[in-house]
Design a protein around this motif. Structure first.
Motif, PDB file in Angstrom:
ATOM      1  N   GLY A 142     -12.939 -62.796   1.173  1.00  0.00           N
ATOM      2  CA  GLY A 142     -13.720 -62.524  -0.040  1.00  0.00           C
ATOM      3  C   GLY A 142     -13.930 -61.034  -0.260  1.00  0.00           C
ATOM      4  N   ASP A 177     -10.615 -59.793  -1.504  1.00  0.00           N
ATOM      5  CA  ASP A 177     -10.463 -60.228  -2.906  1.00  0.00           C
ATOM      6  C   ASP A 177     -11.281 -59.349  -3.852  1.00  0.00           C
ATOM      7  OD1 ASP A 177      -8.985 -62.333  -1.936  1.00  0.00           O
ATOM      8  OD2 ASP A 177     -10.475 -63.873  -2.401  1.00  0.00           O
ATOM      9  N   ASN A 178     -12.493 -59.044  -3.444  1.00  0.00           N
ATOM     10  CA  ASN A 178     -13.360 -58.232  -4.298  1.00  0.00           C
ATOM     11  C   ASN A 178     -12.775 -56.826  -4.468  1.00  0.00           C
ATOM     12  OD1 ASN A 178     -15.785 -58.031  -5.844  1.00  0.00           O
ATOM     13  ND2 ASN A 178     -16.746 -56.880  -4.178  1.00  0.00           N
ATOM     14  N   ILE A 219      -9.507 -56.158  -4.400  1.00  0.00           N
ATOM     15  CA  ILE A 219      -8.359 -56.290  -5.306  1.00  0.00           C
ATOM     16  C   ILE A 219      -8.834 -56.398  -6.756  1.00  0.00           C
ATOM     17  CG2 ILE A 219      -6.394 -57.760  -5.939  1.00  0.00           C
ATOM     18  CD1 ILE A 219      -6.457 -58.750  -2.947  1.00  0.00           C
ATOM     19  N   HIS A 220      -9.863 -57.215  -6.943  1.00  0.00           N
ATOM     20  CA  HIS A 220     -10.451 -57.468  -8.269  1.00  0.00           C
ATOM     21  C   HIS A 220     -10.925 -56.157  -8.921  1.00  0.00           C
ATOM     22  CE1 HIS A 220     -13.290 -59.382 -11.111  1.00  0.00           C
ATOM     23  NE2 HIS A 220     -14.296 -58.733 -10.545  1.00  0.00           N
ATOM     24  N   GLY A 272      -8.071 -53.646  -9.606  1.00  0.00           N
ATOM     25  CA  GLY A 272      -7.355 -53.997 -10.837  1.00  0.00           C
ATOM     26  C   GLY A 272      -8.077 -53.441 -12.054  1.00  0.00           C
ATOM     27  N   GLN A 273      -9.396 -53.488 -12.018  1.00  0.00           N
ATOM     28  CA  GLN A 273     -10.182 -52.950 -13.122  1.00  0.00           C
ATOM     29  C   GLN A 273     -10.058 -51.430 -13.185  1.00  0.00           C
ATOM     30  OE1 GLN A 273     -13.934 -54.889 -12.096  1.00  0.00           O
ATOM     31  NE2 GLN A 273     -13.329 -56.686 -13.283  1.00  0.00           N
ATOM     32  N   ILE A 275      -7.593 -49.766 -12.314  1.00  0.00           N
ATOM     33  CA  ILE A 275      -6.248 -49.459 -12.817  1.00  0.00           C
ATOM     34  C   ILE A 275      -6.212 -49.504 -14.341  1.00  0.00           C
ATOM     35  CG2 ILE A 275      -3.911 -50.454 -12.904  1.00  0.00           C
ATOM     36  CD1 ILE A 275      -4.174 -50.871  -9.819  1.00  0.00           C
TER      37      ILE A 275
END
Lengths: 157, 157
Positions: free
Chosen positions: B128, B131-132, B134-135, B138-139, B141
């Protein structure tokens, strides 16, 4: 102990399905007319196109895992620009995952395979598809905020 | 076979470290003056604040994994708005991860612990945090693209 394995396939499946449900909610949150057109940060694609990529990469992985081999990935960039079609294909793939992944032998996640993008641990290929989903979904969530829409909660799965 | 475990902790560590390196490159790609101020999609935060959250959540997990218990997470929202400080703390945490995670017994990823946000499989807590990362990356980026900056390549780790 420290060199033994640590994860049951059922835990991986549950983790993956939680992400699939969240991504579905993010797709649903987009207005139909924005899903395949809103692209505020060029050359970044509209969110619908990113989701088709994730769908194609996931299909490639499932095919490899379930015995179809790891050749060249073949997917259309935008098989449909209709939200209903995208959601239907997304759900069909989720159902396939749920139905077929449990049959994949756990030990084989530790094998090295020659994928289209190089030699890779099967686990890395699988988790890489989940990562790519999280990555692009995070981007879609920025798009939603730019559209003035409150996105689904990241921690709800 | 299908109910046995599938992943070595060393594979998980390598996966995680690859993400840490990529996130570092995304932080570096931000102009100093935008990292803690650029917030084009309110109420979403500037990227620097998101990275501090990932840092805090990772510290919470490492503390729990390495014997310090799973109490309430305590982290400052923005310990520093200086890019050099953020990068230094990021690297120090990456070094801690690399040094200390291999000592964590693999079987304990399968335990259920009471975390601040509920009872949770230790694997789920750890993945988790990844994942956080990566999440939010992505933002970040998307923010870079909105600033006209070409982001680091997602697939390079």
């Amino acid at each position: 102990m420290t060199d033994s394995h640590l994860l049951r396939p059922s835990d991986l499946l549950e983790h993956w399905l939680g992400h699939r449900r969240l991504t579905r909610r993010v797709i649903e949150a987009f207005p139909d007319e924005q899903l395949f057109t809103f692209a505020p940060a060029p050359p970044m694609r509209p969110f619908g196109e990113m989701v088709w990529e994730v769908h194609g990469q996931t299909a490639y992985n499932l095919n490899g895992l379930l015995g179809g081999g790891w050749g060249e990935p073949v997917w259309e960039r935008v098989p449909s620009a209709d939200k209903t079609d995208l959601l239907a294909e997304w759900e069909a793939q989720t159902a396939q995952l749920e139905r077929e992944l449990p049959a994949f032998p756990a030990a084989r996640y530790g094998e090295i395979k020659r994928l289209a993008w190089g030699d890779m641990l099967v686990f890395t290929a699988v988790i890489g598809a989940v990562d790519n989903e999280i990555h692009h979904r995070g981007q879609g969530i920025v798009y939603l905020r730019l559209l003035g829409i409150t996105p689904p909660e990241f921690w709800e799965r």
